[in-house]
Write a protein that holds these residues in place. Structure first.
Motif, PDB file in Angstrom:
ATOM      1  N   THR A  37      29.072 -46.237 -57.330  1.00  0.00           N
ATOM      2  CA  THR A  37      30.163 -46.510 -56.328  1.00  0.00           C
ATOM      3  C   THR A  37      31.279 -45.357 -56.504  1.00  0.00           C
ATOM      4  O   THR A  37      31.546 -44.768 -55.339  1.00  0.00           O
ATOM      5  CB  THR A  37      30.959 -47.655 -57.047  1.00  0.00           C
ATOM      6  OG1 THR A  37      30.024 -48.636 -57.236  1.00  0.00           O
ATOM      7  CG2 THR A  37      31.946 -48.316 -56.045  1.00  0.00           C
ATOM      8  N   ARG A  38      31.449 -44.739 -57.654  1.00  0.00           N
ATOM      9  CA  ARG A  38      32.316 -43.608 -57.781  1.00  0.00           C
ATOM     10  C   ARG A  38      31.905 -42.513 -56.810  1.00  0.00           C
ATOM     11  O   ARG A  38      32.811 -41.919 -56.026  1.00  0.00           O
ATOM     12  CB  ARG A  38      32.526 -43.305 -58.994  1.00  0.00           C
ATOM     13  CG  ARG A  38      33.656 -42.006 -59.129  1.00  0.00           C
ATOM     14  CD  ARG A  38      33.795 -41.541 -60.786  1.00  0.00           C
ATOM     15  NE  ARG A  38      32.409 -40.999 -61.336  1.00  0.00           N
ATOM     16  CZ  ARG A  38      32.336 -40.309 -62.370  1.00  0.00           C
ATOM     17  NH1 ARG A  38      33.282 -40.096 -63.146  1.00  0.00           N
ATOM     18  NH2 ARG A  38      31.247 -39.805 -62.967  1.00  0.00           N
ATOM     19  N   SER A  39      30.752 -42.102 -56.770  1.00  0.00           N
ATOM     20  CA  SER A  39      30.236 -40.951 -56.015  1.00  0.00           C
ATOM     21  C   SER A  39      30.308 -41.453 -54.384  1.00  0.00           C
ATOM     22  O   SER A  39      30.635 -40.602 -53.956  1.00  0.00           O
ATOM     23  CB  SER A  39      28.823 -40.597 -56.402  1.00  0.00           C
ATOM     24  OG  SER A  39      28.071 -40.290 -55.155  1.00  0.00           O
ATOM     25  N   CYS A  87      39.555 -51.745 -60.385  1.00  0.00           N
ATOM     26  CA  CYS A  87      40.234 -50.240 -60.164  1.00  0.00           C
ATOM     27  C   CYS A  87      41.382 -50.038 -60.693  1.00  0.00           C
ATOM     28  O   CYS A  87      42.505 -50.751 -60.287  1.00  0.00           O
ATOM     29  CB  CYS A  87      39.927 -49.886 -58.765  1.00  0.00           C
ATOM     30  SG  CYS A  87      40.806 -48.437 -58.219  1.00  0.00           S
ATOM     31  N   PRO A  88      41.935 -48.940 -61.732  1.00  0.00           N
ATOM     32  CA  PRO A  88      43.049 -48.994 -61.977  1.00  0.00           C
ATOM     33  C   PRO A  88      44.057 -48.424 -61.054  1.00  0.00           C
ATOM     34  O   PRO A  88      45.464 -48.512 -61.452  1.00  0.00           O
ATOM     35  CB  PRO A  88      42.743 -48.096 -63.393  1.00  0.00           C
ATOM     36  CG  PRO A  88      41.762 -47.223 -62.730  1.00  0.00           C
ATOM     37  CD  PRO A  88      40.684 -48.287 -62.235  1.00  0.00           C
ATOM     38  N   ARG A  89      43.558 -47.951 -60.117  1.00  0.00           N
ATOM     39  CA  ARG A  89      44.478 -47.368 -58.952  1.00  0.00           C
ATOM     40  C   ARG A  89      44.764 -48.266 -57.607  1.00  0.00           C
ATOM     41  O   ARG A  89      45.138 -48.052 -56.480  1.00  0.00           O
ATOM     42  CB  ARG A  89      43.968 -46.027 -58.520  1.00  0.00           C
ATOM     43  CG  ARG A  89      43.641 -44.815 -59.446  1.00  0.00           C
ATOM     44  CD  ARG A  89      44.974 -44.724 -59.944  1.00  0.00           C
ATOM     45  NE  ARG A  89      45.681 -43.740 -59.118  1.00  0.00           N
ATOM     46  CZ  ARG A  89      46.918 -43.169 -59.127  1.00  0.00           C
ATOM     47  NH1 ARG A  89      47.728 -43.534 -59.969  1.00  0.00           N
ATOM     48  NH2 ARG A  89      47.400 -42.723 -57.934  1.00  0.00           N
ATOM     49  N   ASN A  90      44.201 -49.578 -58.089  1.00  0.00           N
ATOM     50  CA  ASN A  90      44.384 -50.694 -56.890  1.00  0.00           C
ATOM     51  C   ASN A  90      43.805 -50.534 -55.714  1.00  0.00           C
ATOM     52  O   ASN A  90      44.345 -50.842 -54.694  1.00  0.00           O
ATOM     53  CB  ASN A  90      45.881 -50.960 -56.773  1.00  0.00           C
ATOM     54  CG  ASN A  90      46.445 -52.287 -57.508  1.00  0.00           C
ATOM     55  OD1 ASN A  90      45.496 -52.985 -57.791  1.00  0.00           O
ATOM     56  ND2 ASN A  90      47.552 -52.119 -57.849  1.00  0.00           N
TER      57      ASN A  90
HETATM   58  S1  SF4 Z   1      40.215 -44.867 -59.444  1.00  0.00           S
HETATM   59 FE1  SF4 Z   1      39.062 -46.604 -58.542  1.00  0.00          FE
HETATM   60  S2  SF4 Z   1      37.826 -45.953 -57.124  1.00  0.00           S
HETATM   61 FE2  SF4 Z   1      38.270 -44.173 -58.383  1.00  0.00          FE
HETATM   62  S3  SF4 Z   1      36.863 -44.118 -59.843  1.00  0.00           S
HETATM   63 FE3  SF4 Z   1      38.392 -45.193 -60.717  1.00  0.00          FE
HETATM   64  S4  SF4 Z   1      37.634 -47.306 -60.147  1.00  0.00           S
HETATM   65 FE4  SF4 Z   1      36.459 -46.088 -58.972  1.00  0.00          FE
END
Ligand code: SF4
Ligand code: SF4
Lengths: 316, 200
Positions: B56-58, B89-92
């Motif tokens: 997902t991150r990638s 996700c900590p950044r919402n």
């Molecule tokens: S900030 Fe959110 S989208 Fe970005 S890597 Fe972390 S969980 Fe994933």
């Protein structure tokens, strides 16, 4: 609408319930009627459209068709209700978006005007389990219990879209460890057994099943192994797509992953209203539990006889 | 989103990509992913990534840097939309919704699997159901319905032909039919080009 009923809903059938697991439709209709809730038809309703599939192809199409479906319930003046987590995801998320974005609602209504419909948005889409738990409440359900099954060990599977995205769901933001379905199950005296990664997805959603069946089945394999580990007799769920993935998918897991699962799986998969109905002492024929046909290649793909055996003393 | 911010995203973030794709990412509202700190909570929560190469991150990272490859490979289609990443996700960032938007752009560019195309074009558009009970092949399902005391066809689009037409009219108006026709065309062109490449 009939005054004989305390609650009235517009039964949004979706696709998988009526067209692949009609026993679920039969059980929802019978149990709701039994509990004093009227299920009105939504004539001409379509696919919700599926949130991970058709929304993933084209968001505007998803929104407009969802709004059309909700507008059918509005015409009759009842809350749309669904027994499917996927339909719930769509109807609820579309409703939420249209509630919060006035411009979007205006745009959607311009499209709907072409077919002589309007979307008002005054009726919240609900899930069957939401109606049981929040509208009717456990106390109401308790009054109907005739039989309890203290020998029955149940693995409860919630699925994803009944609880998530939690900001658009009615469970006070709880998504990590919800309890509402367990509480309904426990009314029947059965034990809801804990198992590893209980809240994990079945694997079917998000167009994954259609994309790569083996990947979907691998999610299911993991779930089934965790469920077998704790010795559950049956799986209870509240979504026909999870139901399909856990039932038909069980056969696929047995084929694809024969070398890593040991014994093939044969865990009966039962929908929540089927279980409730038996506990209410209802005729199992009304709950889609009794096979009355010689058809082959139809659901359920995993025999539910072990379940019927455990509860046979309570069956009429 | 102000004009300035839009410019900033395109200049700073999507510098190296074709402006056409960059514009699509911006138009789809993907700028929300600029808040990503690359923490990997999404990947760590992902039941799909536990058994596939999908990260997902990638995918988010590639979208953020305007890397078109994210649209082409199958990864984004292996998300089961379980919404764990969205919740955690900590950044919402509404991660799952971003994946869905990426898929929309992929389809626009003609990157849609055959099985998905058939489902959208030949089944959903034609019948109004994603899983229909009509047609000779599906007779057993109608019989099954009857065996449980239900009418052979449900009171959905299946019982109301004019409702199928309504849905089709909406799908045409909102651009679904055009999108599918275009995807089919792009797929065919790409298949031809690939075949030619192989022959050479
Ligand atoms: S900030 Fe959110 S989208 Fe970005 S890597 Fe972390 S969980 Fe994933
Ligand atoms: S929503 Fe998709 S990407 Fe996010 S955790 Fe679930 S499967 Fe992974």
């Amino acid at each position: 609408m009939s005054e004989d009923y305390k609650w009235h809903y517009g039964f949004f059938l979706g696709c998988v319930i009526p067209n692949r697991y009609p026993m679920i439709e039969a059980s929802i209709r019978s149990v709701f009627d039994h509990l004093g809730a009227e299920m009105l038809d939504l004539p001409g309703a379509s696919c919700c459209p599926a949130p991970g599939v058709f929304r993933a192809f084209h968001i505007p199409t998803w929104l407009v068709i969802a709004a059309r479906n909700i507008s059918i319930a509005e015409e009759i003046g009842v809350n749309p209700i669904t027994g499917c987590n996927g339909c719930y995801g769509t109807l609820r998320d579309a409703w939420y978006e249209l509630e919060h974005e006035y411009e979007l609602k205006k745009e959607v209504n311009e499209y709907l005007a072409k077919i002589g419909r309007t979307y008002k948005g005054n009726l919240e889409p609900k899930h069957v389990v939401q109606a049981l738990y929040l509208d009717m409440g456990l106390d109401h359900l308790k009054d109907y219990i005739k039989f309890t099954f203290s020998d029955l060990k149940i693995a409860v599977h919630y699925g994803c879209h009944i609880v998530k995205p939690s900001d658009k769901r009615p469970w006070d933001g709880e998504y990590e460890v919800p309890r509402f379905l367990d509480e309904i199950v426990e009314l029947t005296g059965a034990k809801s057994v804990d198992y590893k990664d209980k809240y994990m997805c079945c694997g079917a959603g998000g167009a994954v099943r259609t994309a790569v069946k083996e990947v979907a089945a691998d999610f299911t394999r993991e779930k089934l192994m965790n469920i077998r580990e704790v010795g559950a007799d049956i799986i209870i769920n509240c979504c026909p797509f999870c139901h399909l993935q856990l039932d038909l998918g069980q056969v696929e897991v047995n084929n694809f992953y024969a070398d890593i699962i040991g014994e093939p799986f044969n865990i009966p998969v039962i929908y929540i209203t089927q279980l409730l109905g038996v506990a209410f002492g209802m005729d199992p024929n009304l709950l889609g539990l009794i096979k009355n046909h010689e058809l082959t290649g139809v659901s359920p793909f995993i025999s539910i006889d072990p379940f019927l055996n455990i509860i046979k003393n309570q069956l009429i | 989103m102000s004009e300035n911010v839009n410019k900033y995203i395109k200049r700073k973030v999507y510098k190296k990509t074709s402006s056409r794709i960059a514009q699509k990412f911006v138009d789809a509202g993907l700028q929300e992913i600029r808040a990503c700190i690359n923490c990997g909570t999404c990947t760590g929560s992902c039941p799909s990534g536990r058994r596939t190469a999908y990260r997902t991150r990638s995918a988010i990272r590639r979208a953020l840097t305007g890397d078109e490859s994210v649209l082409k490979d199958i990864d984004i289609w292996l998300c089961s939309t379980c919404y764990y990443c969205y919740e955690r996700c900590p950044r919402n960032i509404p991660v799952t919704d971003m994946i869905i938007k990426l898929r929309n752009i992929a389809v626009e560019e003609g990157y849609i699997l055959d099985s998905h195309f058939v489902l959208a074009n030949n089944i959903f558009y034609a019948t109004g159901h994603g899983v229909p009970a009509t047609g000779e092949n599906n007779k057993k399902w109608r019989d099954l319905r009857e065996s449980y005391g239900l009418p052979p066809l449900p009171p959905t689009v299946h019982s109301y032909p004019e409702a199928v037409k309504e849905c089709q009219e909406l799908m045409k108006a909102v651009g679904f039919k055009k999108l599918m026709d275009n995807a089919a065309k792009l797929k065919e062109e790409r298949a031809k080009a690939e075949k030619k490449d192989k022959e050479e």
